[in-house]
Design an enzyme around this catalytic site. Sequence first.
Site, PDB file in Angstrom:
ATOM      1  N   LEU A  16       0.707  -1.397  -0.081  1.00  0.00           N
ATOM      2  CA  LEU A  16       0.072  -0.009  -0.029  1.00  0.00           C
ATOM      3  C   LEU A  16       0.771   1.021  -0.044  1.00  0.00           C
ATOM      4  O   LEU A  16       0.615   2.217  -0.545  1.00  0.00           O
ATOM      5  CB  LEU A  16      -0.859   0.001   1.283  1.00  0.00           C
ATOM      6  CG  LEU A  16      -2.014  -0.957   1.425  1.00  0.00           C
ATOM      7  CD1 LEU A  16      -2.653  -1.019   2.657  1.00  0.00           C
ATOM      8  CD2 LEU A  16      -2.997  -0.718  -0.049  1.00  0.00           C
ATOM      9  N   LYS A  18       5.081   2.952   1.234  1.00  0.00           N
ATOM     10  CA  LYS A  18       6.410   2.720   1.847  1.00  0.00           C
ATOM     11  C   LYS A  18       6.771   3.994   2.432  1.00  0.00           C
ATOM     12  O   LYS A  18       6.199   5.261   1.901  1.00  0.00           O
ATOM     13  CB  LYS A  18       7.333   2.062   0.944  1.00  0.00           C
ATOM     14  CG  LYS A  18       7.973   2.475   0.058  1.00  0.00           C
ATOM     15  CD  LYS A  18       8.811   1.385  -1.019  1.00  0.00           C
ATOM     16  CE  LYS A  18      10.084   1.379  -0.563  1.00  0.00           C
ATOM     17  NZ  LYS A  18      10.631   0.340   0.304  1.00  0.00           N
ATOM     18  N   GLY A  19       7.348   3.845   3.704  1.00  0.00           N
ATOM     19  CA  GLY A  19       7.809   5.124   4.304  1.00  0.00           C
ATOM     20  C   GLY A  19       9.231   5.016   4.634  1.00  0.00           C
ATOM     21  O   GLY A  19       9.873   4.044   4.128  1.00  0.00           O
ATOM     22  N   LYS A  20       9.824   5.783   5.480  1.00  0.00           N
ATOM     23  CA  LYS A  20      11.287   5.684   5.615  1.00  0.00           C
ATOM     24  C   LYS A  20      11.498   4.464   6.547  1.00  0.00           C
ATOM     25  O   LYS A  20      12.664   3.894   6.370  1.00  0.00           O
ATOM     26  CB  LYS A  20      11.572   6.926   6.695  1.00  0.00           C
ATOM     27  CG  LYS A  20      12.901   7.185   6.672  1.00  0.00           C
ATOM     28  CD  LYS A  20      13.265   8.635   7.274  1.00  0.00           C
ATOM     29  CE  LYS A  20      14.790   8.875   7.950  1.00  0.00           C
ATOM     30  NZ  LYS A  20      15.720   8.385   7.358  1.00  0.00           N
ATOM     31  N   PHE A  21      10.602   4.073   7.552  1.00  0.00           N
ATOM     32  CA  PHE A  21      10.956   3.212   8.366  1.00  0.00           C
ATOM     33  C   PHE A  21       9.948   1.856   8.178  1.00  0.00           C
ATOM     34  O   PHE A  21       9.700   1.360   8.918  1.00  0.00           O
ATOM     35  CB  PHE A  21      10.959   3.489   9.921  1.00  0.00           C
ATOM     36  CG  PHE A  21      11.760   4.464  10.066  1.00  0.00           C
ATOM     37  CD1 PHE A  21      11.294   5.696  10.598  1.00  0.00           C
ATOM     38  CD2 PHE A  21      13.159   4.522   9.764  1.00  0.00           C
ATOM     39  CE1 PHE A  21      12.340   6.762  10.821  1.00  0.00           C
ATOM     40  CE2 PHE A  21      14.061   5.483  10.254  1.00  0.00           C
ATOM     41  CZ  PHE A  21      13.426   6.549  10.662  1.00  0.00           C
ATOM     42  N   ARG A  23       7.021  -0.464   5.365  1.00  0.00           N
ATOM     43  CA  ARG A  23       6.137  -0.568   4.501  1.00  0.00           C
ATOM     44  C   ARG A  23       4.813  -1.042   4.719  1.00  0.00           C
ATOM     45  O   ARG A  23       4.710  -1.870   5.813  1.00  0.00           O
ATOM     46  CB  ARG A  23       6.741  -1.278   3.151  1.00  0.00           C
ATOM     47  CG  ARG A  23       7.145  -2.638   3.280  1.00  0.00           C
ATOM     48  CD  ARG A  23       8.177  -2.863   2.359  1.00  0.00           C
ATOM     49  NE  ARG A  23       9.422  -2.882   2.847  1.00  0.00           N
ATOM     50  CZ  ARG A  23      10.467  -3.732   2.323  1.00  0.00           C
ATOM     51  NH1 ARG A  23      10.141  -4.101   0.814  1.00  0.00           N
ATOM     52  NH2 ARG A  23      11.597  -3.640   2.618  1.00  0.00           N
ATOM     53  N   ASP A 133       2.914  15.727  13.346  1.00  0.00           N
ATOM     54  CA  ASP A 133       3.266  15.375  11.991  1.00  0.00           C
ATOM     55  C   ASP A 133       2.177  15.256  11.218  1.00  0.00           C
ATOM     56  O   ASP A 133       1.702  14.516  10.321  1.00  0.00           O
ATOM     57  CB  ASP A 133       4.035  14.250  11.785  1.00  0.00           C
ATOM     58  CG  ASP A 133       4.662  13.974  10.436  1.00  0.00           C
ATOM     59  OD1 ASP A 133       5.185  12.804  10.175  1.00  0.00           O
ATOM     60  OD2 ASP A 133       4.668  14.901   9.830  1.00  0.00           O
ATOM     61  N   LYS A 135      -0.091  15.984   8.096  1.00  0.00           N
ATOM     62  CA  LYS A 135       0.160  16.432   6.735  1.00  0.00           C
ATOM     63  C   LYS A 135      -0.527  15.628   5.876  1.00  0.00           C
ATOM     64  O   LYS A 135      -1.013  14.491   6.169  1.00  0.00           O
ATOM     65  CB  LYS A 135       1.650  16.504   6.584  1.00  0.00           C
ATOM     66  CG  LYS A 135       2.132  15.156   6.692  1.00  0.00           C
ATOM     67  CD  LYS A 135       3.816  15.025   6.419  1.00  0.00           C
ATOM     68  CE  LYS A 135       4.506  13.713   6.426  1.00  0.00           C
ATOM     69  NZ  LYS A 135       5.835  13.657   6.524  1.00  0.00           N
ATOM     70  N   ASN A 138      -0.501  11.931   5.745  1.00  0.00           N
ATOM     71  CA  ASN A 138      -0.803  10.959   7.081  1.00  0.00           C
ATOM     72  C   ASN A 138      -2.116  10.897   7.026  1.00  0.00           C
ATOM     73  O   ASN A 138      -2.638  10.619   8.229  1.00  0.00           O
ATOM     74  CB  ASN A 138      -0.047  11.587   8.178  1.00  0.00           C
ATOM     75  CG  ASN A 138       1.761  11.250   8.149  1.00  0.00           C
ATOM     76  OD1 ASN A 138       1.976  10.415   7.464  1.00  0.00           O
ATOM     77  ND2 ASN A 138       2.245  11.982   8.937  1.00  0.00           N
ATOM     78  N   ASP A 151      -0.227   6.961  11.100  1.00  0.00           N
ATOM     79  CA  ASP A 151       0.990   7.362  11.564  1.00  0.00           C
ATOM     80  C   ASP A 151       1.532   8.197  12.742  1.00  0.00           C
ATOM     81  O   ASP A 151       1.720   9.380  12.263  1.00  0.00           O
ATOM     82  CB  ASP A 151       1.809   7.937  10.171  1.00  0.00           C
ATOM     83  CG  ASP A 151       3.348   7.484  10.278  1.00  0.00           C
ATOM     84  OD1 ASP A 151       4.095   8.160   9.270  1.00  0.00           O
ATOM     85  OD2 ASP A 151       3.670   6.804  10.962  1.00  0.00           O
ATOM     86  N   THR A 168      -1.798  27.860  40.401  1.00  0.00           N
ATOM     87  CA  THR A 168      -2.162  28.744  39.342  1.00  0.00           C
ATOM     88  C   THR A 168      -1.107  29.142  38.548  1.00  0.00           C
ATOM     89  O   THR A 168       0.209  28.510  38.789  1.00  0.00           O
ATOM     90  CB  THR A 168      -2.478  30.071  39.767  1.00  0.00           C
ATOM     91  OG1 THR A 168      -1.200  30.736  40.272  1.00  0.00           O
ATOM     92  CG2 THR A 168      -3.398  29.971  41.016  1.00  0.00           C
TER      93      THR A 168
HETATM   94  C1  LIG Z   1       0.625   7.404   6.266  1.00  0.00           C
HETATM   95  C2  LIG Z   1       1.927   6.694   6.065  1.00  0.00           C
HETATM   96  C3  LIG Z   1       1.876   5.105   6.556  1.00  0.00           C
HETATM   97  N1  LIG Z   1       0.839   4.326   6.137  1.00  0.00           N
HETATM   98  C4  LIG Z   1       0.062   3.800   6.944  1.00  0.00           C
HETATM   99  O1  LIG Z   1       0.117   3.658   8.095  1.00  0.00           O
HETATM  100  C5  LIG Z   1      -1.306   3.358   6.200  1.00  0.00           C
HETATM  101  C6  LIG Z   1      -2.120   2.415   7.046  1.00  0.00           C
HETATM  102  C7  LIG Z   1      -3.261   2.238   6.239  1.00  0.00           C
HETATM  103  N2  LIG Z   1      -4.494   1.542   6.469  1.00  0.00           N
HETATM  104  N3  LIG Z   1      -4.859   1.737   5.262  1.00  0.00           N
HETATM  105  C8  LIG Z   1      -4.323   2.071   4.327  1.00  0.00           C
HETATM  106  N4  LIG Z   1      -4.654   2.287   2.942  1.00  0.00           N
HETATM  107  C9  LIG Z   1      -3.877   2.691   1.827  1.00  0.00           C
HETATM  108  O2  LIG Z   1      -2.663   2.691   1.933  1.00  0.00           O
HETATM  109  C10 LIG Z   1      -4.532   2.563   0.520  1.00  0.00           C
HETATM  110  C11 LIG Z   1      -3.929   3.144  -0.474  1.00  0.00           C
HETATM  111  C12 LIG Z   1      -4.573   3.165  -1.883  1.00  0.00           C
HETATM  112  C13 LIG Z   1      -5.853   2.712  -1.942  1.00  0.00           C
HETATM  113  N5  LIG Z   1      -6.682   3.050  -3.195  1.00  0.00           N
HETATM  114  C14 LIG Z   1      -5.687   3.178  -4.169  1.00  0.00           C
HETATM  115  C15 LIG Z   1      -6.658   3.857  -5.413  1.00  0.00           C
HETATM  116  N6  LIG Z   1      -7.937   3.041  -5.507  1.00  0.00           N
HETATM  117  C16 LIG Z   1      -8.759   3.944  -6.470  1.00  0.00           C
HETATM  118  C17 LIG Z   1      -8.646   2.839  -4.404  1.00  0.00           C
HETATM  119  C18 LIG Z   1      -7.640   1.991  -3.511  1.00  0.00           C
HETATM  120  C19 LIG Z   1      -6.767   2.078  -0.864  1.00  0.00           C
HETATM  121  C20 LIG Z   1      -5.842   1.934   0.461  1.00  0.00           C
HETATM  122  C21 LIG Z   1      -2.932   2.660   5.020  1.00  0.00           C
HETATM  123  S1  LIG Z   1      -1.468   3.277   4.863  1.00  0.00           S
HETATM  124  C22 LIG Z   1       3.031   4.523   6.505  1.00  0.00           C
HETATM  125  C23 LIG Z   1       4.066   4.811   7.337  1.00  0.00           C
HETATM  126  C24 LIG Z   1       5.343   3.872   7.525  1.00  0.00           C
HETATM  127  C25 LIG Z   1       5.574   3.231   6.110  1.00  0.00           C
HETATM  128  C26 LIG Z   1       4.472   3.118   5.084  1.00  0.00           C
HETATM  129  C27 LIG Z   1       3.384   3.847   5.438  1.00  0.00           C
END
Ligand SMILES: CC[C@@H](NC(=O)c1cc2[nH]nc(NC(=O)c3ccc(N4CCN(C)CC4)cc3)c2s1)c1ccccc1
Length: 280
Positions: A16, A18-21, A23, A133, A135, A138, A151, A168
């Site tokens: 879904l 990938k982040g710095k630390f 995926r 954080d 943004k 996130n 995140d 106070t």
């Molecule tokens: C916020 C960043 C953080 N992410 C999480 O924790 C994340 C937690 C979490 N729960 N569900 C997610 N869903 C998705 O990422 C997602 C992306 C695209 C999707 N679509 C694409 C377009 N399509 C038309 C519909 C479906 C559906 C779901 C994510 S990401 C992170 C931190 C570190 C490493 C990687 C990621």
Amino acid sequence: PEKQWSLKDFEIGKPLGKGKFGRVYVARELQSKYIVALKLIFKEQIEKYKIHHQLRREMEIQTSLRHPNILRLYGWFHDDERIFLILEYAHRGELYRLLRKNGHLSEKQAATYIASLTNALAYCHEKHVIHRDIKPENLLLDHEGRLKIADFGWSVQSRSKRHTMCGTLDYLAPEMVENKAHDYAVDNWTLGILCYEFLYGAPPFEAETQSDTFKRIMRVDLSFPSTPTVSEDAKNLILRVTSGPGLHTKALASEDFGASLDNQECRSCWYMRYIAFLSF
Ligand SMILES: CC[C@@H](NC(=O)c1cc2[nH]nc(NC(=O)c3ccc(N4CCN(C)CC4)cc3)c2s1)c1ccccc1
């Protein structure tokens, strides 16, 4: 007793993000067929970047928070080389993709997201948690298009829990009071930045170089483009919330905080709800 999860409980799907630390993959829990997001972090990365405390904080905080606009952390497990976080799956993905696709959001859409964010942050602040954080990357959207803050890797449990005064504020040095209000104002300030970005499609202080952006932020050098058309109310909200962290903090701190810091936190939460109200 807590169920002990392991990798064999899940069928892993497509990646879904990938982040710095780490995926994240979509995964299905085999017994319940429940869809989750599985976030993997390699133990060697944790060693290498010394992020044990940050990861532990993320897990403690996100497990403890229960709010419709905060992504749930259901549990975690580990094997020899990885740690796995079992996260709520947000079916419509990242909000920033929607923003990039549409260029900017309608006022109604922006107000809805800002109100959800404000309520989630007010809830966090009541639990002495500061995300720090916030943004678009996130912010996720669930199957109903509802906003979910993800995140919490950079969040902190605010110090005030241990330092909450019973007396106070009268005897506190300005920097202490300023510092306290500043803690929460970080997230409040971000709301103004996000509101601007939702409405105009780009953040207000964007610049060629980081140092230029920094200068613009410190000067609160914010202006409104002539297009897209944005209502005076929305502009006032942005100006009010980004009246500079210092000013905002002073505003929070200057009001008679004769009562304890707790009042101030509530005041900060009150302020947040006020923003939520304003953003409709
Ligand atoms: C916020 C960043 C953080 N992410 C999480 O924790 C994340 C937690 C979490 N729960 N569900 C997610 N869903 C998705 O990422 C997602 C992306 C695209 C999707 N679509 C694409 C377009 N399509 C038309 C519909 C479906 C559906 C779901 C994510 S990401 C992170 C931190 C570190 C490493 C990687 C990621």
